[in-house]
Motif scaffolding. Structure first.
Motif, PDB file in Angstrom:
ATOM      1  N   THR A 208     -71.465  23.897 -81.237  1.00  0.00           N
ATOM      2  CA  THR A 208     -72.344  23.730 -82.393  1.00  0.00           C
ATOM      3  C   THR A 208     -73.786  23.967 -81.973  1.00  0.00           C
ATOM      4  O   THR A 208     -74.152  23.737 -80.811  1.00  0.00           O
ATOM      5  N   ALA A 219     -74.597  21.909 -78.587  1.00  0.00           N
ATOM      6  CA  ALA A 219     -73.705  20.930 -77.964  1.00  0.00           C
ATOM      7  C   ALA A 219     -72.352  21.583 -77.748  1.00  0.00           C
ATOM      8  O   ALA A 219     -71.946  22.475 -78.498  1.00  0.00           O
ATOM      9  N   ILE A 225     -75.256  18.897 -73.801  1.00  0.00           N
ATOM     10  CA  ILE A 225     -76.284  19.098 -74.820  1.00  0.00           C
ATOM     11  C   ILE A 225     -77.386  19.945 -74.194  1.00  0.00           C
ATOM     12  O   ILE A 225     -77.920  19.598 -73.133  1.00  0.00           O
ATOM     13  N   PHE A 246     -70.007  16.979 -78.998  1.00  0.00           N
ATOM     14  CA  PHE A 246     -70.655  16.453 -80.198  1.00  0.00           C
ATOM     15  C   PHE A 246     -70.843  17.516 -81.267  1.00  0.00           C
ATOM     16  O   PHE A 246     -71.009  18.697 -80.980  1.00  0.00           O
ATOM     17  N   SER A 247     -70.818  17.071 -82.522  1.00  0.00           N
ATOM     18  CA  SER A 247     -71.345  17.827 -83.645  1.00  0.00           C
ATOM     19  C   SER A 247     -72.728  17.274 -83.951  1.00  0.00           C
ATOM     20  O   SER A 247     -72.953  16.063 -83.864  1.00  0.00           O
ATOM     21  N   LEU A 248     -73.660  18.148 -84.318  1.00  0.00           N
ATOM     22  CA  LEU A 248     -75.062  17.761 -84.437  1.00  0.00           C
ATOM     23  C   LEU A 248     -75.584  17.922 -85.864  1.00  0.00           C
ATOM     24  O   LEU A 248     -75.101  18.750 -86.638  1.00  0.00           O
ATOM     25  N   GLY A 257     -75.787  12.941 -83.119  1.00  0.00           N
ATOM     26  CA  GLY A 257     -74.593  13.585 -82.607  1.00  0.00           C
ATOM     27  C   GLY A 257     -73.396  12.674 -82.763  1.00  0.00           C
ATOM     28  O   GLY A 257     -73.462  11.486 -82.418  1.00  0.00           O
ATOM     29  N   CYS A 271     -71.361   8.123 -80.749  1.00  0.00           N
ATOM     30  CA  CYS A 271     -72.455   8.403 -81.683  1.00  0.00           C
ATOM     31  C   CYS A 271     -73.759   8.253 -80.926  1.00  0.00           C
ATOM     32  O   CYS A 271     -73.999   7.216 -80.296  1.00  0.00           O
ATOM     33  N   TRP A 280     -81.563  10.643 -75.323  1.00  0.00           N
ATOM     34  CA  TRP A 280     -80.588  10.198 -76.300  1.00  0.00           C
ATOM     35  C   TRP A 280     -80.191   8.753 -76.052  1.00  0.00           C
ATOM     36  O   TRP A 280     -80.194   8.281 -74.916  1.00  0.00           O
ATOM     37  N   ARG A 292     -68.027  15.591 -89.266  1.00  0.00           N
ATOM     38  CA  ARG A 292     -69.252  16.309 -88.868  1.00  0.00           C
ATOM     39  C   ARG A 292     -70.430  15.752 -89.658  1.00  0.00           C
ATOM     40  O   ARG A 292     -70.368  15.620 -90.879  1.00  0.00           O
TER      41      ARG A 292
END
Length: 373
Positions: A208, A219, A225, A246-248, A257, A271, A280, A292
């Motif tokens: 992503t 990511a 990342i 992760f999805s961002l 994320g 998360c 982060w 997502r």
């Protein structure tokens, strides 16, 4: 002109309302093969073979389809009207869908191969919007890139020399950047006419990518990342201790994320949040599965195992309601998708309406039509 790399398949044009009745077959359009992302692939950046983490995949309609009707009309022959915001969805077997109101869709999909394998050359894993254009990316042992101005008429296979699948794409300051398998990074500086593979790759497969705060953030597998401040030429990478992909999303001045990765008996989840995509920290939302994340309507939202969570810039909140595993904010409404279902609502709080949709949707994007750029 459409690039005809794939042949011998049948393209299916679906002009649908609700569950997509009224299917016609067009034998004249070249086909393609592709992989889907119906809750198991790059959405959660986990294994392509993992089962769906969508807790609502078998749910029935959460309300009457008319509850979220914006009254907008879709021109099914020519796509959205100039200046009108449309939503574009992509997925398995070259699936491309366009809607204005989340209810009436214009859809194109190639004929699935025998056995229904969704990891095919025409698999579309991600889609982005920028400068009046939608770009979709994917592939299997190839790098599939397509583009459209209106969500209906597409140019296909714009990077035929690609040998790595592409997971997602983003636009920033005149440059399109896509990331994918084996850490490949490809860039276009001419609106998608030509694509060049970057000399520097990511350390892990890229699933992503988003553009925000003057930077690109990607990511991928293993909790990687990566941040680029020079339009994708060079990258600074970190690895989250969770070691899952992760999805961002970005909203309310915050990068978020969410990760769900199948471990053989359940999902490992995480998360994280950041103000700059460099440092982060964990967020307070815990769930046995995440969808997502998306931003719009002044919040960041994400599906959880028993409903959804949202962040308004000050605090996180949750609600136990049926909610799509992925979604995007359109023109005054949300449009979403889950495993074999489509969703729409005026606000994230609902009421949400949904209907059956057998074609695996992997990503969605929205933006205004600009036919004469």
């Amino acid at each position: 002109m459409l690039h005809e790399r794939f042949s011998g398949m049948m393209a299916v044009l679906l002009l649908g309302c609700g569950s997509g009745q009224g299917v016609s077959v067009d034998d004249g359009e070249p086909g393609a093969t592709e992989t889907s992302r119906s809750g198991t692939d790059s959405g959660s950046a986990g294994s392509d073979s993992a089962p769906s983490s969508d807790p609502a995949e078998d749910s029935s309609s959460s309300g009457d389809d008319s509850s979220a009707d914006t009254g907008a009309e879709t021109d099914e022959d020519t796509g959205g009207i100039e200046g009108q915001t449309i939503v574009v969805a992509v997925g398995n077997w070259g699936y491309r869908g366009m809607t204005v109101d989340g209810q009436r869709w214009t859809e194109i999909m190639n004929e699935p191969p025998p056995g229904g394998d969704d990891h095919t050359p025409d698999l579309l894993r991600g889609v982005g919007y920028g400068n009046g254009m939608f770009v979709a990316v994917g592939g299997d042992a190839n790098g599939m890139i397509m583009r459209t101005l209106d969500g209906v008429t597409w140019e296909e296979d714009l990077w035929p020399e690609g040998t790595n699948w592409l997971g997602d794409v983003a636009y920033q300051d005149g440059v399109w950047v896509a990331v994918g398998g084996n850490g490949v990074v490809v860039r276009s500086t001419d609106g998608g006419d030509s694509w060049t593979e970057n000399a520097e790759r990511l350390a892990r497969a890229g699933r992503t990518i988003i553009a925000a705060q003057g930077r690109l953030v990607a990511a991928g597998d293993g909790g990687s990342i990566a941040v680029s401040t020079d339009l994708g030429v060079s990258w600074n990478e970190t690895t989250d201790p969770s070691a899952i992909g992760f999805s961002l999303a970005y909203g309310q001045d915050t990068f978020v994320g969410f990760a769900s990765q199948w471990n053989g008996s359940g999902f490992d989840t995480a998360c994280i949040v950041s103000s700059d995509a460099v440092a982060w920290s964990s967020c307070p939302i815990e769930s046995s599965a995440f969808g997502r994340p998306a931003s719009g309507e002044g919040v960041v939202v994400v599906q959880t195992a028993d409903g959804y969570a949202w962040y308004d810039g000050a605090a996180w909140s949750t609600a136990a309601v049926s909610f799509p595993s992925q979604l995007v904010r359109g023109d005054g409404m949300w449009v979403g998708a889950s495993y074999q279902r489509r969703w729409h609502a005026l606000t994230h709080a609902g009421p949400w309406a949904s209907d059956d949709h057998p074609h695996g949707v992997r990503d969605m994007a929205s933006g205004p039509v600009e036919r004469h750029r």
